[in-house]
Design an enzyme around this catalytic site. Structure first.
Site, short mmCIF file in Angstrom:
data_model
loop_
_atom_site.label_atom_id
_atom_site.label_comp_id
_atom_site.label_asym_id
_atom_site.label_seq_id
_atom_site.Cartn_x
_atom_site.Cartn_y
_atom_site.Cartn_z
N SER A 111 4.48 -5.58 -1.68
CA SER A 111 5.81 -5.10 -2.08
C SER A 111 6.78 -5.41 -0.95
O SER A 111 6.38 -5.55 0.22
CB SER A 111 5.78 -3.60 -2.36
OG SER A 111 7.09 -3.08 -2.49
N TYR B 127 3.54 4.96 0.21
CA TYR B 127 3.55 3.71 -0.55
C TYR B 127 3.79 2.52 0.37
O TYR B 127 3.06 1.51 0.31
CB TYR B 127 4.64 3.79 -1.62
CG TYR B 127 4.73 2.55 -2.48
CD1 TYR B 127 3.83 2.32 -3.51
CD2 TYR B 127 5.73 1.60 -2.26
CE1 TYR B 127 3.91 1.18 -4.30
CE2 TYR B 127 5.82 0.46 -3.02
CZ TYR B 127 4.91 0.26 -4.06
OH TYR B 127 5.00 -0.87 -4.83
#
Length: 582
Positions: A452, A465
């Site tokens: 990501s 995350y």
């Protein structure tokens, strides 16, 4: 004694030469004739032949002057394409007198194969031709002629590039001296280090004489054909062209104009060097099998329509988290490119829908498998099943992941464990189990880990995350370094804001259930307004594998953050302090 395990040998006389011919498989099945190149003997085909023999009658012969075949006397004038065509027809008549044969050639075997597939006297004897790393001298002559007579900067660059690859063909006496001296002695080590050819019983002890005799293939044919190429060199059989993208001896550009000579042409590319009969026998045998079968069944081969179909057609691709979002889009993109797809998701129905859609999209085969990537034992069972039933995965896409938002102090140990188990350990399990089998096979492959932009863009709202994705990014970089020498690429894909279901299912730490639902709806709405489709991420994944890219930011914000992380990290740190709106 032949190294083609279990082969039956015979001698075939052609003029003053006696050829050594080896056969495998059932003579009642379609015959595939394998022709080797320079400086090889028929043993270069041992790995491919063993795989093809399960389906076909396989024939490999030592070209005149090579291996256990005798050499013409004198050597000069004894290796012309006309005499090599006589040899091929003699072998074909001996091993398959009543049916045309399927021809496969590598290097100079391919150069010969183009001759056999385009001259009138072999018409009806060749059912199909698979060309690997060897052009038609006639086609090559016309290619050179067009670039010399109508030069442009691009064409001049192509000429210089090919000249740098094939300078050795003009050396008059050096080949014999080199091959009978240090080059012959060191050739196995050169193949291992430069071409990644596994050490073993190849090449054979006849290498020095094979290479010395084989030099006359160049001398008897190259200059005459390039000066005066045939104008009628049209293929009278379907042709499959296999182009190794890492070929040090041939530029892929020399086949740019091939369609004008071949009415029925199938193109394939593989990320490998010149000697793919030794380094990629599984892939090459699979392509030959598919091509020969389509010709034998008298059905036109339906070429995959998606981008990169030449690269991924027939390959086995496994995608985790394939039930929705980026995973589903990626599975379908590979299907459109003609790959066989294994769609893995913890939602069995979602995985089945993706597999069914993959078949409709063009995949020759697709399967749905259910597994939780965070469960080590479940992943081990999955890897064992895939290996036993579908084969070794060529491309692995570790995509499964979950979202988690909330401050560090609101994130519980249970939250941390869940996000790391799926986002990080799921990737570790995939790389270890499927990547390990790639490494054991020693035939290359590619691993894609979906990270990501959060991996390099800090945020006060995404500590867990971002940490999981940063770990995936670093794992990918480390693994890429470790596997580079084995021909296995590793790519970290780093999307930004993409409109997928992860936004509506993300967990928000430190809030109650009602507030979490409200935040999920709000986040999904924002991502929906951004409306960057997962199909664009899938396209970036296929492109990254084809180009063997290391880190691929996807979306403008991801690319911008990547640049800032490298050249102005302080700006990102200030942005990270901004409290997201609630």
């Amino acid at each position: 004694m032949t190294l083609l395990t279990g082969a039956r040998e015979r001698r075939v006389r052609t003029g003053e030469v006696e050829l050594c011919v080896a056969e495998l498989g059932d003579p009642g099945r379609p015959t595939v004739v394998l022709v080797h190149g320079y400086p090889d003997s028929k043993e270069v085909w041992s790995e491919v032949a063993a795989r093809l023999a399960e389906r076909f009658h396989v024939v490999a012969y030592d070209v005149r002057g090579h291996g256990r075949s005798t050499a013409p006397r004198p050597l000069r004038g004894g290796f012309t394409l006309e005499k090599l065509t006589d040899d091929f027809l003699a072998v074909a008549d001996a091993v398959s007198p009543d049916r045309p044969v399927h021809l496969v050639g590598h290097d100079w075997g391919s150069v010969q194969g183009w001759e056999f597939t385009t001259v009138k006297r072999t018409e009806g004897r060749v059912a199909s031709f698979t060309s690997v790393s060897g052009p038609s001298l006639d086609h090559f002559g016309h290619w050179l002629d067009r670039r010399v007579k109508r030069p442009t900067p691009r064409r001049i660059g192509q000429l210089l590039g090919q000249g740098a690859r094939s300078w050795y063909v003009h050396a008059p006496v050096l080949p014999e001296l080199a091959w009978r001296g240090p080059l012959g002695a060191g050739w196995p080590r050169v193949l291992e280090r430069v071409e990644k050819v596994p050490r073993g019983d190849y090449p054979t002890s006849s290498l020095a004489s094979d290479a010395a005799h084989g030099a006359w293939l160049y001398r008897d044919n190259v200059r005459p054909r390039l000066r005066d190429p045939r104008a009628d060199a049209y293929a009278h059989a379907p042709v499959q062209l296999v182009t190794p993208l890492g070929d040090r001896f041939l530029s892929e550009r020399i086949h740019d104009d091939l369609e004008q000579w071949v009415p029925q042409l199938t193109r394939r590319t593989v990320q490998a060097g010149h000697w793919i009969p030794r380094t990629r026998p599984d892939q090459l045998a699979a392509w030959i099998t598919e091509f020969v079968t389509s010709v034998e069944d008298d059905r036109p081969r339906v070429a995959a329509s998606g981008r990169h179909a030449e690269r991924f057609g027939g390959q086995l691709v496994l995608v985790t988290g394939a039930g929705s979002g980026i995973g589903r889009a990626t599975a379908l993109a590979f299907a459109e490119a003609g790959a066989r797809v294994v769609a893995v998701d913890r939602d069995a129905e979602a995985a089945a829908r993706t597999a069914e859609s993959s078949l409709r999209a063009g995949a020759p085969a697709a399967w749905a498998e259910t597994a939780d990537v965070s469960d080590e034992q479940a992943m081990e069972r999955l890897a064992a099943k895939v290996g036993a039933e579908y084969g070794v995965v060529d491309v692995l896409v570790n995509n499964a992941g979950i979202g988690l938002s909330g401050s560090f102090f609101d994130t519980t140990p249970e939250d941390w464990k869940k996000v790391l188990d799926i986002n990080l350990w799921g990737v570790i399990h995939g790389c270890r189990l499927f990547g390990g089998r790639m490494a054991e096979r020693r035939q290359g492959g590619h691993i894609v880990n979906v990270a990501s932009a959060a991996a390099y863009q800090p945020s006060r709202a995404l500590p867990a995350y971002s940490t999981s994705k940063a770990a995936v990014l670093m794992l990918s970089e480390c693994l890429r370094a470790e596997l580079a020498g084995q021909g296995i690429g590793v790519t970290a894909v780093c999307p930004g804001f993409v409109n997928t279901a992860i936004t509506s299912t993300a967990h928000f730490a430190g809030v109650d259930a009602d507030e979490e639902k409200r935040l999920q709806r709000r986040t999904a709405r924002i991502y929906g307004l951004r409306n960057y489709p997962p199909e664009k991420v899938a396209a970036a994944i296929l492109r990254a594998v084809a180009r063997n890219e290391a880190v691929v930011p996807v979306t403008p914000e991801a690319r911008g953050a990547r640049v800032l992380s490298r050249f102005a990290p302080g700006i990102l740190r200030r942005i990270a302090r901004v409290k997201p709106p609630v």
